[in-house]
Structure formats: structure tokens, C-alpha cells
Design a protein around this motif. Structure first.
Motif, PDB file in Angstrom:
ATOM      1  N   PHE A  22      37.691  37.274  44.435  1.00 48.50           N
ATOM      2  CA  PHE A  22      37.619  38.441  43.541  1.00 48.50           C
ATOM      3  C   PHE A  22      36.360  38.443  42.704  1.00 48.50           C
ATOM      4  O   PHE A  22      35.732  39.475  42.513  1.00 48.50           O
ATOM      5  CB  PHE A  22      38.865  38.447  42.617  1.00 48.50           C
ATOM      6  CG  PHE A  22      40.111  38.736  43.389  1.00 48.50           C
ATOM      7  CD1 PHE A  22      40.833  37.710  43.986  1.00 48.50           C
ATOM      8  CD2 PHE A  22      40.540  40.049  43.578  1.00 48.50           C
ATOM      9  CE1 PHE A  22      41.964  37.976  44.733  1.00 48.50           C
ATOM     10  CE2 PHE A  22      41.677  40.327  44.331  1.00 48.50           C
ATOM     11  CZ  PHE A  22      42.385  39.286  44.900  1.00 48.50           C
ATOM     12  N   ARG A  23      36.054  37.240  42.173  1.00 44.77           N
ATOM     13  CA  ARG A  23      35.016  37.206  41.135  1.00 44.77           C
ATOM     14  C   ARG A  23      33.743  36.480  41.558  1.00 44.77           C
ATOM     15  O   ARG A  23      32.864  36.305  40.746  1.00 44.77           O
ATOM     16  CB  ARG A  23      35.619  36.571  39.855  1.00 44.77           C
ATOM     17  CG  ARG A  23      36.721  37.450  39.297  1.00 44.77           C
ATOM     18  CD  ARG A  23      37.511  36.811  38.169  1.00 44.77           C
ATOM     19  NE  ARG A  23      38.617  37.691  37.792  1.00 44.77           N
ATOM     20  CZ  ARG A  23      39.776  37.746  38.464  1.00 44.77           C
ATOM     21  NH1 ARG A  23      39.997  36.942  39.493  1.00 44.77           N
ATOM     22  NH2 ARG A  23      40.729  38.594  38.126  1.00 44.77           N
ATOM     23  N   GLY A 149      49.204  44.141  34.334  1.00 44.54           N
ATOM     24  CA  GLY A 149      50.146  44.819  33.434  1.00 44.54           C
ATOM     25  C   GLY A 149      51.562  44.723  33.949  1.00 44.54           C
ATOM     26  O   GLY A 149      52.512  45.060  33.262  1.00 44.54           O
ATOM     27  N   THR A 173      40.986  28.605  42.102  1.00 46.27           N
ATOM     28  CA  THR A 173      41.185  29.744  41.209  1.00 46.27           C
ATOM     29  C   THR A 173      40.237  29.621  40.018  1.00 46.27           C
ATOM     30  O   THR A 173      39.980  28.534  39.523  1.00 46.27           O
ATOM     31  CB  THR A 173      42.647  29.862  40.735  1.00 46.27           C
ATOM     32  OG1 THR A 173      42.777  30.990  39.859  1.00 46.27           O
ATOM     33  CG2 THR A 173      43.127  28.615  40.023  1.00 46.27           C
ATOM     34  N   SER A 174      39.734  30.787  39.595  1.00 44.82           N
ATOM     35  CA  SER A 174      38.756  30.795  38.501  1.00 44.82           C
ATOM     36  C   SER A 174      39.438  30.639  37.151  1.00 44.82           C
ATOM     37  O   SER A 174      38.796  30.475  36.127  1.00 44.82           O
ATOM     38  CB  SER A 174      37.967  32.114  38.525  1.00 44.82           C
ATOM     39  OG  SER A 174      38.866  33.203  38.312  1.00 44.82           O
TER      40      SER A 174
HETATM   41  C1  BV8 Z   1      51.072  40.030  33.006  1.00 45.14           C
HETATM   42  C2  BV8 Z   1      47.153  41.613  42.785  1.00 45.14           C
HETATM   43  C3  BV8 Z   1      52.640  40.435  31.338  1.00 45.14           C
HETATM   44  C4  BV8 Z   1      47.296  41.432  44.232  1.00 45.14           C
HETATM   45  C5  BV8 Z   1      46.399  40.305  40.951  1.00 45.14           C
HETATM   46  C6  BV8 Z   1      43.751  39.462  27.675  1.00 45.14           C
HETATM   47  C7  BV8 Z   1      43.867  38.095  27.607  1.00 45.14           C
HETATM   48  C8  BV8 Z   1      44.740  37.406  28.426  1.00 45.14           C
HETATM   49  C9  BV8 Z   1      45.533  38.079  29.347  1.00 45.14           C
HETATM   50  C10 BV8 Z   1      45.406  39.429  29.434  1.00 45.14           C
HETATM   51  C11 BV8 Z   1      44.533  40.134  28.616  1.00 45.14           C
HETATM   52  N1  BV8 Z   1      44.638  41.450  28.909  1.00 45.14           N
HETATM   53  C12 BV8 Z   1      45.554  41.588  29.923  1.00 45.14           C
HETATM   54  C13 BV8 Z   1      46.031  40.376  30.220  1.00 45.14           C
HETATM   55  C14 BV8 Z   1      47.049  40.045  31.232  1.00 45.14           C
HETATM   56  C15 BV8 Z   1      46.436  40.128  32.617  1.00 45.14           C
HETATM   57  C16 BV8 Z   1      45.208  39.253  32.735  1.00 45.14           C
HETATM   58  O1  BV8 Z   1      45.318  38.031  32.836  1.00 45.14           O
HETATM   59  N2  BV8 Z   1      44.034  39.874  32.724  1.00 45.14           N
HETATM   60  C17 BV8 Z   1      42.819  39.092  32.832  1.00 45.14           C
HETATM   61  C18 BV8 Z   1      41.850  39.788  33.773  1.00 45.14           C
HETATM   62  C19 BV8 Z   1      42.269  38.909  31.433  1.00 45.14           C
HETATM   63  N3  BV8 Z   1      47.450  39.620  33.509  1.00 45.14           N
HETATM   64  C20 BV8 Z   1      48.368  40.466  34.001  1.00 45.14           C
HETATM   65  O2  BV8 Z   1      48.368  41.656  33.830  1.00 45.14           O
HETATM   66  C21 BV8 Z   1      49.484  39.791  34.782  1.00 45.14           C
HETATM   67  N4  BV8 Z   1      50.728  40.278  34.259  1.00 45.14           N
HETATM   68  O3  BV8 Z   1      50.405  39.380  32.233  1.00 45.14           O
HETATM   69  O4  BV8 Z   1      52.240  40.595  32.696  1.00 45.14           O
HETATM   70  C22 BV8 Z   1      53.851  41.203  31.167  1.00 45.14           C
HETATM   71  C23 BV8 Z   1      54.725  40.745  30.225  1.00 45.14           C
HETATM   72  C24 BV8 Z   1      55.877  41.435  30.042  1.00 45.14           C
HETATM   73  C25 BV8 Z   1      56.131  42.581  30.794  1.00 45.14           C
HETATM   74  C26 BV8 Z   1      55.248  43.030  31.737  1.00 45.14           C
HETATM   75  C27 BV8 Z   1      54.087  42.345  31.935  1.00 45.14           C
HETATM   76  C28 BV8 Z   1      49.453  40.185  36.247  1.00 45.14           C
HETATM   77  C29 BV8 Z   1      48.293  39.519  36.903  1.00 45.14           C
HETATM   78  C30 BV8 Z   1      48.350  39.781  38.392  1.00 45.14           C
HETATM   79  C31 BV8 Z   1      47.299  40.763  38.737  1.00 45.14           C
HETATM   80  N5  BV8 Z   1      47.258  40.904  40.202  1.00 45.14           N
HETATM   81  N6  BV8 Z   1      46.378  40.519  42.250  1.00 45.14           N
HETATM   82  C32 BV8 Z   1      45.919  41.417  44.837  1.00 45.14           C
HETATM   83  O5  BV8 Z   1      45.280  42.469  44.801  1.00 45.14           O
HETATM   84  O6  BV8 Z   1      45.544  40.337  45.339  1.00 45.14           O
HETATM   85  S1  BV8 Z   1      45.321  39.190  40.251  1.00 45.14           S
HETATM   86  C33 BV8 Z   1      44.156  38.659  41.356  1.00 45.14           C
HETATM   87  O7  BV8 Z   1      43.415  37.663  40.629  1.00 45.14           O
HETATM   88  C34 BV8 Z   1      44.684  37.934  42.560  1.00 45.14           C
HETATM   89  O8  BV8 Z   1      46.067  37.718  42.572  1.00 45.14           O
HETATM   90  C35 BV8 Z   1      43.955  36.580  42.461  1.00 45.14           C
HETATM   91  O9  BV8 Z   1      44.572  35.602  43.141  1.00 45.14           O
HETATM   92  C36 BV8 Z   1      43.959  36.423  41.007  1.00 45.14           C
HETATM   93  C37 BV8 Z   1      43.221  35.312  40.371  1.00 45.14           C
HETATM   94  O10 BV8 Z   1      41.911  35.303  40.904  1.00 45.14           O
HETATM   95  P1  BV8 Z   1      41.490  33.995  41.690  1.00 45.14           P
HETATM   96  O11 BV8 Z   1      42.522  33.737  42.740  1.00 45.14           O
HETATM   97  O12 BV8 Z   1      41.232  32.915  40.707  1.00 45.14           O
HETATM   98  O13 BV8 Z   1      40.171  34.468  42.407  1.00 45.14           O
HETATM   99  P2  BV8 Z   1      38.713  34.498  41.777  1.00 45.14           P
HETATM  100  O14 BV8 Z   1      37.848  35.265  42.696  1.00 45.14           O
HETATM  101  O15 BV8 Z   1      38.794  34.869  40.335  1.00 45.14           O
HETATM  102  O16 BV8 Z   1      38.253  32.952  41.794  1.00 45.14           O
HETATM  103  C38 BV8 Z   1      38.056  32.311  43.036  1.00 45.14           C
HETATM  104  C39 BV8 Z   1      37.742  30.859  42.731  1.00 45.14           C
HETATM  105  O17 BV8 Z   1      37.628  30.164  43.959  1.00 45.14           O
HETATM  106  C40 BV8 Z   1      36.413  30.681  41.996  1.00 45.14           C
HETATM  107  O18 BV8 Z   1      36.614  29.776  40.921  1.00 45.14           O
HETATM  108  C41 BV8 Z   1      35.488  30.077  43.048  1.00 45.14           C
HETATM  109  O19 BV8 Z   1      34.594  29.127  42.487  1.00 45.14           O
HETATM  110  C42 BV8 Z   1      36.467  29.376  43.959  1.00 45.14           C
HETATM  111  N7  BV8 Z   1      36.018  29.269  45.349  1.00 45.14           N
HETATM  112  C43 BV8 Z   1      35.307  30.186  46.066  1.00 45.14           C
HETATM  113  N8  BV8 Z   1      35.112  29.706  47.321  1.00 45.14           N
HETATM  114  C44 BV8 Z   1      35.738  28.501  47.389  1.00 45.14           C
HETATM  115  C45 BV8 Z   1      36.319  28.225  46.133  1.00 45.14           C
HETATM  116  N9  BV8 Z   1      36.988  27.090  45.880  1.00 45.14           N
HETATM  117  C46 BV8 Z   1      37.107  26.197  46.897  1.00 45.14           C
HETATM  118  N10 BV8 Z   1      36.587  26.394  48.121  1.00 45.14           N
HETATM  119  C47 BV8 Z   1      35.894  27.525  48.408  1.00 45.14           C
HETATM  120  N11 BV8 Z   1      35.358  27.700  49.630  1.00 45.14           N
END
Ligand code: BV8
Length: 225
Positions: A22-23, A149, A173-174
Motif C-alpha cells: 500500500f505504502r 472506519g 507491515t508498516s
Molecule cells: C477501526 C482493506 C474503529 C482491505 C484496510 C488516527 C490515528 C489512529 C488511528 C486512526 C486515526 N484515524 C483513523 C484511524 C483508524 C484507522 C487507521 O488506522 N487509520 C490510519 C491510516 C491512521 N483504522 C481503521 O479505520 C480500522 N478500523 O479503527 O475501527 C472502530 C471502532 C468502533 C466502531 C467502528 C470502528 C480499519 C482498518 C482497516 C482498513 N482496511 N484494507 C484492502 O483493501 O486490502 S487497511 C490496509 O492497510 C490493508 O489491510 C493492509 O494490510 C493494511 C496495513 O498496511 P500494510 O499491510 O502494513 O501495508 P503497507 O504497504 O503499509 O506496508 C508494507 C510493509 O511491507 C512496509 O513496511 C514494507 O517495508 C514491507 N515490505 C515491502 N516489501 C517487503 C516487505 N517486507 C518484507 N518483504 C518484502 N519483500
């Protein structure tokens, strides 16, 4: 009783299976705005765009193969004398393709969900706006994934695993999406040892006692061995 291990995985474990993260540079969130394709509001605003986004990822995931990291975790889960619980943020189904069992906290691309009656069924390769739910008939079919959300799935079970594990490992995961990014703190609070395996450093790396960096297909089998 052998140690209980909880493993959180993210998009990085599937990167070497050809699925975008994703990132990272050129990742999914650089091609689409999260608000447009991964929120209920975005789906309400433009369901055709959201279905196109998930149809493309569903097609890509259906062609993808598990890599040595997925296979190593499946082997660990089969051979470790204690419990090995895999909690994945990924929706690609590659843990199951490697023969492992995983808790899908963000849903699964291969699943469809009715926005009206919560019925779930296997998603067709292509979903489109207004698709009827096979159970209630309403035109409210959506991908069975957890959007921003929305409450992630199985949180009670996941909490219980975090509070009773001896080792918590985070792979690919990031650490930017909650509640998953907070799991390491909870596991540490209940006395678990912690390790992060990732290609590069992350925002939550300092919370782990141990860290391994490198591509998952190399460092995960080495860690499992
Ligand atoms: C909730 C959908 C509450 C399916 C996804 C402010 C502060 C804190 C939190 C929040 C905030 N504002 C809002 C929030 C909550 C929000 C959130 O966290 N926002 C973030 C952006 C700040 N979270 C939510 O909304 C969650 N729900 O909190 O509900 C609630 C309470 C009561 C009632 C109702 C609700 C819901 C979160 C789910 C969102 N859906 N996906 C899809 O489309 O896939 S999230 C999406 O990001 C995916 O699921 C993904 O898996 C996830 C996390 O990303 P990563 O997997 O980490 O992927 P990323 O690209 O970021 O990183 C990859 C990593 O791999 C990197 O580090 C890289 O270095 C590494 N890498 C790359 N290549 C390799 C490797 N490592 C090893 N080998 C390699 N070859």
C-alpha cells in the motif's frame, strides 16, 4: 506446554508474490485515494470505482502464488508443538493457499458481503454496483473487506490471543493502520517476547525487542528454521 506464537502479517509478506503493497513506492495508495476506494463513504459515492479497484486486486490475487515466507509459516503452524496463530491484514488468501490457517481481520477478496443482511458468499471474479444479495435479494452486494472506519473482524479472539501468547511476531507491515499497529504493545503488556521481520524499518519498530530486516521470502524461512 510449548510456547504460543501469534504472527501478524501485512502486505509486505505478499510483495514477492507479485501483489502490490500500500505504502511503498508506487503502492496502491499512490494510485488511489484511500477515501475513494477503501471507505464506506467512497463506496456509497462511487460503487463502480470501488468494485473496479477490488475486481482488479481479486484477479491479481487469484493468479498469485504463495512465496517461501507463506510456506515457512504454514510449516511452522503444522510442526510447532504449541499454538501458532496467524492474524493477517491481507485479503489475498495466500496463507490458505500455502496450507496455513489465518484469521482475516480485514476480510478477504474472495468474499462478498451483503450490506443489508450481512449474508456472506463466495465473490464472483467481477462484482458490479447493484448486484443482488442471494439471501435477501437486495442490490447491496459489496466486497467482504473491512474499510477505514469499519470495525475489523474477530477482534475479541485476536485480543485473547495477544493476551495469552509467549511470542508476538510482526511480518511485512508498516505499522500505520490501527488496531493492528497496536498489537505489539498489547502483547508486550501481557509479557510476550516480540520480533519484527520487515524489509525496512517501520514506525513501530522501536516497540519490538528483536528485529530482522530483509525480504520476507528470505528472512521468514530463516527465522522459522
Ligand atoms: C477501526 C482493506 C474503529 C482491505 C484496510 C488516527 C490515528 C489512529 C488511528 C486512526 C486515526 N484515524 C483513523 C484511524 C483508524 C484507522 C487507521 O488506522 N487509520 C490510519 C491510516 C491512521 N483504522 C481503521 O479505520 C480500522 N478500523 O479503527 O475501527 C472502530 C471502532 C468502533 C466502531 C467502528 C470502528 C480499519 C482498518 C482497516 C482498513 N482496511 N484494507 C484492502 O483493501 O486490502 S487497511 C490496509 O492497510 C490493508 O489491510 C493492509 O494490510 C493494511 C496495513 O498496511 P500494510 O499491510 O502494513 O501495508 P503497507 O504497504 O503499509 O506496508 C508494507 C510493509 O511491507 C512496509 O513496511 C514494507 O517495508 C514491507 N515490505 C515491502 N516489501 C517487503 C516487505 N517486507 C518484507 N518483504 C518484502 N519483500
Amino acid at each position: 506446554m510449548a510456547d504460543k506464537i501469534v504472527i501478524l502479517t501485512g502486505a509486505g509478506i505478499s510483495a514477492e508474490s507479485g501483489l502490490g503493497t500500500f505504502r511503498d513506492e508506487g503502492g496502491l495508495w499512490s494510485q488511489h485515494r484511500i477515501e475513494d476506494v477503501a471507505t464506506p463513504e467512497g463506496f456509497a459515492r462511487d460503487p463502480a470505482l470501488v468494485h473496479r479497484f477490488y475486481n482488479a486486486r481479486r484477479a491479481q490475487a487469484s493468479e498469485a502464488q504463495p512465496n517461501p515466507a507463506h510456506h515457512a509459516l504454514a510449516r511452522l503452524q503444522a510442526e510447532w508443538p504449541g499454538d501458532v496463530v496467524i492474524v493477517t491484514q491481507n485479503v489475498d488468501g495466500l496463507h490458505e493457499a500455502a496450507g496455513a490457517r489465518a484469521i482475516h481481520m480485514h476480510g478477504i477478496l474472495a468474499g462478498a458481503l451483503c450490506g443489508c443482511c450481512d449474508h456472506r458468499w463466495p465473490a464472483p471474479p467481477e462484482m458490479a454496483p447493484g448486484m443482488p444479495c442471494p439471501a435477501c435479494g437486495q442490490p447491496t452486494a459489496r466486497p467482504d473487506v473491512v474499510w477505514f472506519g469499519e470495525m475489523p473482524y474477530h477482534m475479541d479472539d485476536i485480543e485473547e490471543h495477544l493476551q495469552t501468547c509467549d511470542l508476538f511476531a510482526s511480518i511485512g507491515t508498516s505499522g500505520q493502520v490501527y488496531p493492528a499497529a497496536g498489537f505489539v504493545q498489547e502483547a508486550r503488556l501481557y509479557g510476550a517476547a516480540t520480533i519484527e521481520l520487515n524489509l525496512a524499518g517501520t514506525d513501530i519498530g522501536a516497540a519490538f525487542e528483536d528485529r530482522r530486516t530483509g525480504p520476507a521470502s528470505r528472512i521468514v524461512p530463516a527465522w522459522v528454521e
